[in-house]
Design a protein around this motif. Structure first.
Motif, PDB file in Angstrom:
ATOM      1  N   ASP A 237      19.161  -2.526 -24.769  1.00  0.00           N
ATOM      2  CA  ASP A 237      18.459  -3.752 -25.163  1.00  0.00           C
ATOM      3  C   ASP A 237      19.108  -4.426 -26.371  1.00  0.00           C
ATOM      4  O   ASP A 237      18.831  -5.593 -26.656  1.00  0.00           O
ATOM      5  CB  ASP A 237      16.993  -3.438 -25.498  1.00  0.00           C
ATOM      6  CG  ASP A 237      16.189  -3.032 -24.272  1.00  0.00           C
ATOM      7  OD1 ASP A 237      16.589  -3.421 -23.162  1.00  0.00           O
ATOM      8  OD2 ASP A 237      15.173  -2.323 -24.439  1.00  0.00           O
ATOM      9  N   SER A 238      19.981  -3.680 -27.065  1.00  0.00           N
ATOM     10  CA  SER A 238      20.565  -4.209 -28.296  1.00  0.00           C
ATOM     11  C   SER A 238      22.051  -4.509 -28.185  1.00  0.00           C
ATOM     12  O   SER A 238      22.558  -5.434 -28.827  1.00  0.00           O
ATOM     13  CB  SER A 238      20.353  -3.209 -29.450  1.00  0.00           C
ATOM     14  OG  SER A 238      18.983  -2.944 -29.651  1.00  0.00           O
ATOM     15  N   VAL A 239      22.773  -3.726 -27.372  1.00  0.00           N
ATOM     16  CA  VAL A 239      24.228  -3.844 -27.285  1.00  0.00           C
ATOM     17  C   VAL A 239      24.621  -4.321 -25.895  1.00  0.00           C
ATOM     18  O   VAL A 239      24.185  -3.748 -24.896  1.00  0.00           O
ATOM     19  CB  VAL A 239      24.914  -2.504 -27.597  1.00  0.00           C
ATOM     20  CG1 VAL A 239      26.438  -2.677 -27.580  1.00  0.00           C
ATOM     21  CG2 VAL A 239      24.453  -1.948 -28.935  1.00  0.00           C
ATOM     22  N   THR A 240      25.464  -5.345 -25.841  1.00  0.00           N
ATOM     23  CA  THR A 240      25.879  -5.930 -24.570  1.00  0.00           C
ATOM     24  C   THR A 240      27.395  -6.008 -24.493  1.00  0.00           C
ATOM     25  O   THR A 240      28.042  -6.550 -25.406  1.00  0.00           O
ATOM     26  CB  THR A 240      25.315  -7.355 -24.402  1.00  0.00           C
ATOM     27  OG1 THR A 240      23.896  -7.326 -24.556  1.00  0.00           O
ATOM     28  CG2 THR A 240      25.663  -7.916 -23.034  1.00  0.00           C
ATOM     29  N   TYR A 241      27.958  -5.422 -23.413  1.00  0.00           N
ATOM     30  CA  TYR A 241      29.371  -5.642 -23.136  1.00  0.00           C
ATOM     31  C   TYR A 241      29.480  -6.877 -22.262  1.00  0.00           C
ATOM     32  O   TYR A 241      28.971  -6.920 -21.146  1.00  0.00           O
ATOM     33  CB  TYR A 241      30.008  -4.436 -22.442  1.00  0.00           C
ATOM     34  CG  TYR A 241      31.394  -4.768 -21.921  1.00  0.00           C
ATOM     35  CD1 TYR A 241      32.421  -5.096 -22.806  1.00  0.00           C
ATOM     36  CD2 TYR A 241      31.664  -4.792 -20.556  1.00  0.00           C
ATOM     37  CE1 TYR A 241      33.677  -5.451 -22.346  1.00  0.00           C
ATOM     38  CE2 TYR A 241      32.920  -5.132 -20.088  1.00  0.00           C
ATOM     39  CZ  TYR A 241      33.931  -5.455 -20.976  1.00  0.00           C
ATOM     40  OH  TYR A 241      35.172  -5.813 -20.514  1.00  0.00           O
ATOM     41  N   VAL A 242      30.157  -7.901 -22.761  1.00  0.00           N
ATOM     42  CA  VAL A 242      30.168  -9.208 -22.121  1.00  0.00           C
ATOM     43  C   VAL A 242      31.354  -9.376 -21.173  1.00  0.00           C
ATOM     44  O   VAL A 242      31.267 -10.058 -20.158  1.00  0.00           O
ATOM     45  CB  VAL A 242      30.190 -10.331 -23.187  1.00  0.00           C
ATOM     46  CG1 VAL A 242      30.252 -11.704 -22.539  1.00  0.00           C
ATOM     47  CG2 VAL A 242      28.953 -10.216 -24.085  1.00  0.00           C
TER      48      VAL A 242
END
Length: 359
Positions: A237-242
């Protein structure tokens, strides 16, 4: 009207995905007729007014495509008949110095050897120096890299990395929005994810709102490691690999993020390596958390960020320092610490006079 000088730029990286050379073309096109030769690596093709991009197929094994690339570059050099040829360093690039047609041949050295083994790294650095001898001039990113490679100061010029200003406003810190952009291979980015996890655990009662966007490219193995680390630590919910983004697609990230992550391992082969993202973040007015390499330490200070070791524990400490001092950072002051590192300034005041002189 005086005819423009001709510039032929050869780089295996597809046009638009090597930030420095994209901006070389952008700011030199008013004074030079530019042709850019690169591989077609299957990425979205970008265009730029004033630059004629010539693509070479990336199909086949490494030997076949390298021969194809060298052959096509030589053919194009005879077609263009450039005043200046710039070649981004690659193995056996000396063949272009020997066989391409150009009045002046310039080797663009953007890195030393990144081999972990000291012996093989020394061989790699010697080979860079050896190939540079076949060119008339060399462009190098930093003085420390020039010294490491022992390239003569008489036939080389320092053209540092820089950035455009992607955001001109003031950042706020109602929440923490971390941003990493760049290569993922051999950067140990999972240490920053673990460090963020430690920070959240340490400050559990404070209910700090944090998000972390990771934008970049890497091997499937490296991406899988990052995705597994995010899931294992419960940070989805906090870290996103884009994934990979173009320069234009990055603008919203520079606008909405407020902490830039400049995380490279503290090793002898990265110590003298300037990092593009450092200038991208600071010229966009955000403080940075940067590993304490020699080149980073020349730029980062209390006004624009914090220097750390390359561990998750130190990343946590660095993030805590930024958080505790978040209201003392001023975007305009941060930009002033690096105002000379805009691409426009670097190219117009350093690279362009150099090319005009040798052309």
């Amino acid at each position: 009207m005086i005819n423009k000088k001709k510039l032929l730029l050869i780089n295996g990286t597809q046009f638009g995905y090597s930030a420095g050379h994209y901006f070389y073309c952008k700011y030199l096109s008013g004074d030079f007729t530019i042709r850019y030769i690169c591989y077609d690596r299957g990425l979205n093709r970008l265009s730029l007014k004033g630059t004629d991009v010539h693509y070479v197929s990336f199909k086949g094994n490494k030997l076949i495509r390298t021969i194809r690339f060298i052959k096509e570059s030589i053919i194009q050099s005879y077609s263009v008949k450039p005043n200046v040829l710039i070649v981004a360093y690659f193995n056996i690039c000396l063949l272009l110095a020997l066989f391409c047609r150009s009045k002046k041949r310039v080797l663009d050295i953007r890195s030393g050897s990144l081999k972990k083994n000291k012996f093989f790294r020394s061989i790699g650095n010697f080979f860079i120096l050896f190939q540079s001898l076949f060119f008339d001039e060399a462009i190098i990113l930093s003085e420390s890299l020039r010294k490491k490679l022992s390239v003569s100061g008489k036939k080389s010029i320092i053209v540092p990395l820089g950035s455009e200003i992607f955001f001109t406003g003031e950042h706020n810190y109602n929440s923490l929005s971390l941003f990493y952009v760049g290569s993922l291979n051999n950067r140990n980015i999972i240490e920053t994810i673990i460090g963020l996890h430690l920070f959240l655990k340490t400050n559990e009662g404070k209910k700090i709102e944090v998000n972390y966007s990771i934008v970049g490219f890497g091997s499937p193995f490296e991406i899988a490691k990052i995705m597994n680390c995010i899931a294992d630590l419960g940070l989805s919910d906090s870290v996103t690999y884009v994934g990979r983004k173009t320069n234009e697609e990055l603008i919203p990230y520079f606008e909405h993020s407020n902490i830039g992550i400049v995380f490279v391992p503290r090793t002898p082969w990265y110590d003298c390596q300037p990092v593009t993202k450092l200038f991208e973040y600071t010229l966009s007015g955000m403080p940075v958390i940067a590993t304490n390499t020699y080149e980073n330490s020349r730029i980062v200070n209390k006004t624009n960020g914090v220097l750390i070791d390359d561990t998750s524990e130190d990343f946590c400490k660095g993030l805590l320092i930024i958080y505790n001092n978040r209201n003392s950072f001023n975007s305009a002051d941060i930009r002033r610490t690096v105002e000379s590192f805009t691409w426009a300034n670097i190219i117009n005041n350093t690279l362009k006079p150099f090319l005009e002189r040798i052309a």
